[in-house]
Design a protein around this motif. Structure first.
Motif, PDB file in Angstrom:
ATOM      1  N   ASN A 176      18.119 -20.296 -55.123  1.00 41.38           N
ATOM      2  CA  ASN A 176      17.154 -21.395 -55.026  1.00 41.38           C
ATOM      3  C   ASN A 176      16.705 -21.705 -53.606  1.00 41.38           C
ATOM      4  O   ASN A 176      15.876 -22.594 -53.401  1.00 41.38           O
ATOM      5  N   TRP A 202      14.628 -26.222 -54.354  1.00 43.06           N
ATOM      6  CA  TRP A 202      15.232 -25.907 -55.652  1.00 43.06           C
ATOM      7  C   TRP A 202      14.110 -25.691 -56.644  1.00 43.06           C
ATOM      8  O   TRP A 202      12.939 -25.782 -56.241  1.00 43.06           O
ATOM      9  N   ASP A 203      14.419 -25.424 -57.908  1.00 42.97           N
ATOM     10  CA  ASP A 203      13.275 -25.176 -58.802  1.00 42.97           C
ATOM     11  C   ASP A 203      12.648 -26.482 -59.307  1.00 42.97           C
ATOM     12  O   ASP A 203      11.837 -26.475 -60.204  1.00 42.97           O
ATOM     13  N   TRP A 204      13.027 -27.594 -58.690  1.00 44.36           N
ATOM     14  CA  TRP A 204      12.356 -28.884 -58.904  1.00 44.36           C
ATOM     15  C   TRP A 204      12.181 -29.617 -57.578  1.00 44.36           C
ATOM     16  O   TRP A 204      11.819 -30.791 -57.562  1.00 44.36           O
ATOM     17  N   TRP A 395      25.608 -33.236 -60.010  1.00 44.67           N
ATOM     18  CA  TRP A 395      25.447 -31.777 -59.941  1.00 44.67           C
ATOM     19  C   TRP A 395      25.674 -31.251 -58.515  1.00 44.67           C
ATOM     20  O   TRP A 395      25.342 -31.911 -57.528  1.00 44.67           O
ATOM     21  N   CYS A 424      24.852 -22.292 -57.517  1.00 39.40           N
ATOM     22  CA  CYS A 424      23.969 -21.123 -57.641  1.00 39.40           C
ATOM     23  C   CYS A 424      23.930 -20.238 -56.397  1.00 39.40           C
ATOM     24  O   CYS A 424      22.849 -19.766 -56.004  1.00 39.40           O
ATOM     25  N   ASN A 461      28.513 -25.318 -59.617  1.00 37.50           N
ATOM     26  CA  ASN A 461      27.502 -25.148 -60.646  1.00 37.50           C
ATOM     27  C   ASN A 461      27.105 -23.684 -60.793  1.00 37.50           C
ATOM     28  O   ASN A 461      26.572 -23.087 -59.833  1.00 37.50           O
ATOM     29  N   GLU A 462      27.445 -23.100 -61.922  1.00 42.94           N
ATOM     30  CA  GLU A 462      26.907 -21.817 -62.393  1.00 42.94           C
ATOM     31  C   GLU A 462      27.244 -20.584 -61.568  1.00 42.94           C
ATOM     32  O   GLU A 462      26.645 -19.526 -61.789  1.00 42.94           O
ATOM     33  N   HIS A 537      26.030 -23.989 -70.604  1.00 43.71           N
ATOM     34  CA  HIS A 537      24.678 -24.321 -70.155  1.00 43.71           C
ATOM     35  C   HIS A 537      23.763 -23.490 -71.026  1.00 43.71           C
ATOM     36  O   HIS A 537      23.761 -22.259 -70.908  1.00 43.71           O
ATOM     37  N   TRP A 539      20.292 -22.238 -71.826  1.00 40.29           N
ATOM     38  CA  TRP A 539      18.926 -22.120 -71.314  1.00 40.29           C
ATOM     39  C   TRP A 539      18.093 -21.105 -72.083  1.00 40.29           C
ATOM     40  O   TRP A 539      17.110 -20.574 -71.577  1.00 40.29           O
ATOM     41  N   HIS A 543      14.327 -20.898 -70.172  1.00 37.23           N
ATOM     42  CA  HIS A 543      14.423 -19.637 -69.418  1.00 37.23           C
ATOM     43  C   HIS A 543      14.353 -18.428 -70.355  1.00 37.23           C
ATOM     44  O   HIS A 543      13.743 -17.423 -70.033  1.00 37.23           O
ATOM     45  N   GLU A 561      24.555 -28.532 -69.928  1.00 38.26           N
ATOM     46  CA  GLU A 561      23.166 -28.370 -69.466  1.00 38.26           C
ATOM     47  C   GLU A 561      22.314 -27.730 -70.539  1.00 38.26           C
ATOM     48  O   GLU A 561      22.745 -26.797 -71.212  1.00 38.26           O
ATOM     49  N   TRP A 651      19.623 -31.557 -68.887  1.00 38.22           N
ATOM     50  CA  TRP A 651      19.122 -31.351 -67.538  1.00 38.22           C
ATOM     51  C   TRP A 651      17.719 -31.915 -67.486  1.00 38.22           C
ATOM     52  O   TRP A 651      16.882 -31.385 -68.186  1.00 38.22           O
ATOM     53  N   TRP A 662      12.333 -31.168 -65.181  1.00 38.23           N
ATOM     54  CA  TRP A 662      13.062 -31.386 -66.429  1.00 38.23           C
ATOM     55  C   TRP A 662      13.501 -32.862 -66.572  1.00 38.23           C
ATOM     56  O   TRP A 662      14.185 -33.203 -67.509  1.00 38.23           O
TER      57      TRP A 662
HETATM   58  C1  BMA Z   1      20.298 -25.424 -64.143  1.00 39.47           C
HETATM   59  C2  BMA Z   1      20.707 -26.221 -62.922  1.00 39.47           C
HETATM   60  C3  BMA Z   1      19.765 -26.101 -61.785  1.00 39.47           C
HETATM   61  C4  BMA Z   1      18.358 -25.831 -62.191  1.00 39.47           C
HETATM   62  C5  BMA Z   1      18.123 -25.941 -63.660  1.00 39.47           C
HETATM   63  C6  BMA Z   1      16.744 -25.572 -64.097  1.00 39.47           C
HETATM   64  O1  BMA Z   1      21.028 -24.306 -64.317  1.00 39.47           O
HETATM   65  O2  BMA Z   1      22.017 -26.002 -62.590  1.00 39.47           O
HETATM   66  O3  BMA Z   1      20.230 -25.129 -60.906  1.00 39.47           O
HETATM   67  O4  BMA Z   1      17.516 -26.652 -61.516  1.00 39.47           O
HETATM   68  O5  BMA Z   1      19.016 -25.128 -64.277  1.00 39.47           O
HETATM   69  O6  BMA Z   1      16.457 -24.238 -63.860  1.00 39.47           O
END
Ligand code: BMA
Length: 865
Positions: A176, A202-204, A395, A424, A461-462, A537, A539, A543, A561, A651, A662
């Motif tokens: 990120n 970051w992606d936000w 987080w 990350c 985280n992750e 998590h 996604w 994603h 998440e 999230w 998000w």
């Molecule tokens: C999650 C979070 C962030 C991220 C979000 C959206 O995995 O831990 O790292 O902003 O996804 O992609």
């Protein structure tokens, strides 16, 4: 630490006149805030400009008119030079004689961001290199009565860390880190600094690599001895009795005797006093006390979050050398991981009661942290409580939050899942780095461990799933390294997350559980969407492009998440964009969408479920409804799977700037549709109608500790109000289980009905009250034939805003109320209204406006296309 011989002189139940009376009387401690009269400049400038402390360089430049609003349009791009040069801050202060007479004087920096040399009256007294630490520096010998100069030299974090990357010789993964936006090409240096990860983008979030005095500074003077720390250790807690130790760390300038006492506020009988023998240096000793029939701390929804206040005093003769108040809650809070019929449980047990964790992931509230006010903290934590949440996950790409955040979580009954600040990325493993991490962990564990809200420490985280050591998959990180390097990086990972951090937690906060990474199936077992232990998590939706329906299938033991993006409301967009920018593909809107796939994903899912919005503002609105429906269905599915699944944290709760993200509350604290939907989906009792495999199924889920006699009613209603079918049945609503209360064959039930024009209403009543309600449509919104409803409103003024009574002649779907002129909070929004029903909505606002009724705007889904 020196060995302390403490002996008991008296442990007695002496009545102390009043709590406030004994607090701070004759206290010889002196504290002087050093947050005024600061100036700053870029190294090399002649001129010093006024600065705010706590603050950041960016916000000081802004206040001095040297840069534009960093969040406006694409201003971020022009401000990337700021992190590549060095800065100086300085203040001049005088001291009273009394302060200088103190035996010990320390300069205390609650937070310096990040690489800082500290000079006092020309002497270099400290080098700081970790934003997350508190620094204490002895400085008595350098202080004088008048004209003391405190000067801080901030090294550019970019200049400090680029050479570390060169020395390492390879790039550590940091997905990120928006190095290219910072003009650094592919050089990702965020991992070298113990500094909030999201500062690098970051992606936000945007990339603002701040520097500054981000938390207050003060001088502390003391004589003879001072209480350095008090830990509340709950040795045994039942509803009959709490056995507690107050464990002290006391610093003493010599071998001496002192009186140490503790007094529980509002409980005069709980008073313990002891003559203690202190050795020169740091002393550790404890005083025990008991509370009969303690009032327990409960999370939001399960009871009152009761708090106790303990005052400790250190006295010599009649003078109080130090006095401190510690707030705590009496409770047990455990993570239960026990083998069960499905795998291994993963749930929190509060005071012996298994709790379904309802909440969201929390990020910092601003890129420029010092401007987050107490009010803003309260607004966010309160909004979580208002949405019936009982847990937030702090987080790991942000910060260990300010004390006020945890104080508010204690007060509102919000349990905190606390990540350590790693997210990350892979991190260095050299001695210096590890030492810094250890010191940071100790500082923060000690600072936060007395908060009853603290539920869990989590390593990162992750990172575990991203690296995916010894298993195929992951995010493609390990494949970039040779075998020996892979082993080294994994060993470095294990050193921090499997050894160093758990050791710190075991030593300083042994009652709180440590979990190495989120998500994880087990300590040494990677998480997957199929895991039947640990946390997940998920996604796949977003994603992974899976349909929303998969929220119902991909359910783990604890969903820490999952999420879906939306745009903020129009008013928020107007804060950063001009009319010419009001297009998703404009440069400005793209700059405020940091997920590379963001707009495309929103569009793809919108096409699946909604008709094409007719204009920009309709698109913003539909994006919010889309997000809200998605997450509502996920929460309902998770809760319907209790007790297999025992947690749902979407999230993300909040934003750090105005952006597409998000979040359910935007940067300005405005509730998106999702926050209203989450509030309903997290209600104590929930009714969930769904269709699966040709069947209608209605489940009822309850977080109420006692069973409840109720009545489940269901109706199928045509959009014009005609009732086509109804049934009702008695039921007993049980705690913490999802009961299937009704099932029917869909084709038989809906025979002869037009699915484009009907809705099922399921509602649960006690004798006198509606306790849960939900609607189910049988087709996606884009296939519904929504009528052009005519909505009548009646507006009246209340003491704190307005009351709006609404009724409609036909179904009004996703009613969105808004008013441009003033900000406030609607008690409900984005809701569906059926004919023959009435809705009452309150609008709470600080400031009123003439002609509210006329200015109130109402939009429904069928107005969007
Ligand atoms: C999650 C979070 C962030 C991220 C979000 C959206 O995995 O831990 O790292 O902003 O996804 O992609």
């Amino acid at each position: 630490m020196k060995k302390t011989i403490a002996f008991i002189l008296l442990i007695t139940a002496v009545k102390v006149a009043s709590f406030s009376e004994c607090f701070c009387s004759n206290r010889s401690h002196m504290k002087i805030e050093l947050n005024d009269n600061w100036h700053f400049r870029q190294v090399g400038w002649e001129e010093w400009l006024p600065a705010q402390v706590p603050g950041t360089i960016h916000t000081d430049l802004l206040l001095n008119g040297r840069i534009g609003d960093p969040f406006y349009r694409t201003n971020e791009r022009d401000q990337q030079w700021i992190d590549k040069v060095d800065w100086e801050y300085r203040t001049i202060f005088d001291l009273e004689k009394e302060m200088l007479q103190q035996e010990n004087i320390q300069l205390i920096f609650d937070g310096l961001d990040t690489y800082v040399d500290v000079y006092l009256n020309g002497s270099k007294i400290h080098i700081a290199d970790n934003m997350f630490r508190q620094w204490r520096v002895d400085c008595k010998s350098l202080l004088k009565r008048a004209g003391n100069e405190l000067k801080l030299y901030f090294h550019s974090p970019v200049k400090v860390d680029l050479p570390k990357l060169a020395a390492l010789g390879y790039q550590l993964p940091a997905v990120n880190d928006q190095s290219e936006n910072g003009g650094l090409g592919d050089k990702k240096i965020s991992v070298f600094a113990r500094k909030a990860g999201y500062h690098y983008g970051w992606d936000w979030g945007p990339r603002f690599v701040t520097s500054g005095i981000w938390r207050p500074i003060h001088l502390l003077g003391w004589n003879k001895a001072q209480i350095d720390n008090i830990q509340i250790v709950q040795k045994g807690v039942t509803s009959e009795l709490a056995e507690i130790s107050a464990v002290f760390e006391i610093e003493s300038t010599s071998d001496q005797e002192m009186l140490l006492s503790i007094q529980l506020k509002d409980h005069p009988q709980i008073f313990v006093q002891r003559l203690v023998k202190l050795n020169q240096g740091m002393n550790r000793l404890s005083l025990d006390f008991r509370i009969d029939h303690p009032k327990l701390w409960w999370c939001n929804g399960l009871g009152e979050p009761h708090l106790y206040y303990l005052e400790a005093q250190l006295r010599r003769g009649h003078s109080v050398l130090d006095a401190q108040v510690v707030r705590f809650g009496v409770r047990t809070l455990k993570l239960i991981q026990q083998p069960d019929q499905w795998g291994k449980s993963f749930y929190f047990e509060l005071n012996g009661v298994p709790v379904f964790a309802k909440g969201a992931n929390y990020i910092p509230n601003d890129n420029f942290l010092p401007r987050v006010t107490r009010e803003r903290y309260e607004q966010v934590v309160k909004a979580a409580a208002q949405a019936n949440m009982n847990m937030l996950r702090v987080w790991g790409g942000g910060i260990y939050e300010n004390d006020i955040f945890y104080d508010l979580c204690d007060q509102y009954g919000i349990m905190v899942w606390q990540d350590f600040m790693f997210a990350c990325a892979m991190y260095p493993g050299d001695e210096e780095f590890l030492e810094s991490v250890k010191a940071e962990a100790i500082d923060n564990v000690k600072r936060l461990r007395n908060h009853p809200c603290l539920a869990l420490w989590c390593g990162n985280n992750e990172i575990d799933v991203a690296w995916s050591h010894d298993t195929p998959g992951g995010w493609g990180w390990k494949e970039r390294f040779s075998e020996p390097l892979r082993r080294k990086l994994w060993n470095d990972y294990e050193t921090i997350f499997h050894r160093l951090l758990p050791q710190v937690v075991a030593e300083y906060d042994p009652k709180t559980f440590y979990w190495p990474s989120s998500p994880l199936a087990d300590w040494n077992q990677r998480a997957s969407y199929e895991s039947t232990s640990g946390d997940v998590h998920y996604w796949g939706v977003w994603h992974g492009r899976e349909p929303f329906e998969n929220f119902k299938i991909r359910i783990g033991r604890f969903m820490s998440e999952y999420g879906f993006q939306s745009f903020p409301e129009f008013k928020t967009i107007q804060s950063y964009a001009q009319p010419a920018d009001w297009d998703l593909s404009s440069e400005v809107m793209m700059a405020h969408q940091r997920s590379g796939i963001g707009n495309q994903r929103i569009k793809e899912y919108m096409d699946l479920y909604y008709r094409n919005p007719k204009d920009f503002q309709s698109l913003l609105y539909v994006s919010q409804v889309l997000q809200a429906e998605a997450i509502k269905s996920a929460i309902e599915a998770h809760r319907s799977k209790a007790p297999f699944c025992m947690g749902s944290l979407y999230w993300q709760l909040n934003d750090c700037w105005p952006v597409a993200s998000w979040s359910s509350i935007d940067y300005f604290g405005r509730w998106k549709a999702l926050h209203y939907f989450a509030r309903k989906a997290y209600q104590e009792i929930l009714v969930v109608p769904t269709t699966e495999n040709g069947k209608l199924q209605v489940k009822v889920v309850s977080d109420r500790l006692q069973p409840l006699q109720a009545n489940l009613r269901m109706e199928i209603i045509r959009f014009d109000g005609e009732k086509l079918w109804e049934t009702s049945q008695p039921m007993i609503v049980q705690y913490n289980s999802a009961q299937i209360c009704f099932e029917a064959n869909l084709d038989e039930l809906l025979k002869g009905m037009d699915r484009r024009r009907i809705v099922l209403r399921a509602h649960v009543h006690t004798e006198d009250r509606l306790i849960a309600e939900n609607l189910l449509y049988f087709l996606p919104p884009k296939e519904l034939e929504l009528p052009k409803a005519s909505i009548s409103i009646d507006v009246s003024e209340t003491s704190d805003g307005y009351r709006i009574d609404l009724s409609t002649d036909a179904l009004a779907k996703s009613i969105y109320l808004s008013i441009d002129e003033i900000d406030g909070l609607f008690s409900d929004n984005y809701f569906d209204l059926l004919p023959k029903q009435k809705a009452t909505v309150f609008f709470y606002c600080g400031q009123k406006t003439a002609d509210f009724g006329r200015k109130l705007k109402i939009m429904t889904l069928c107005d969007s296309y």
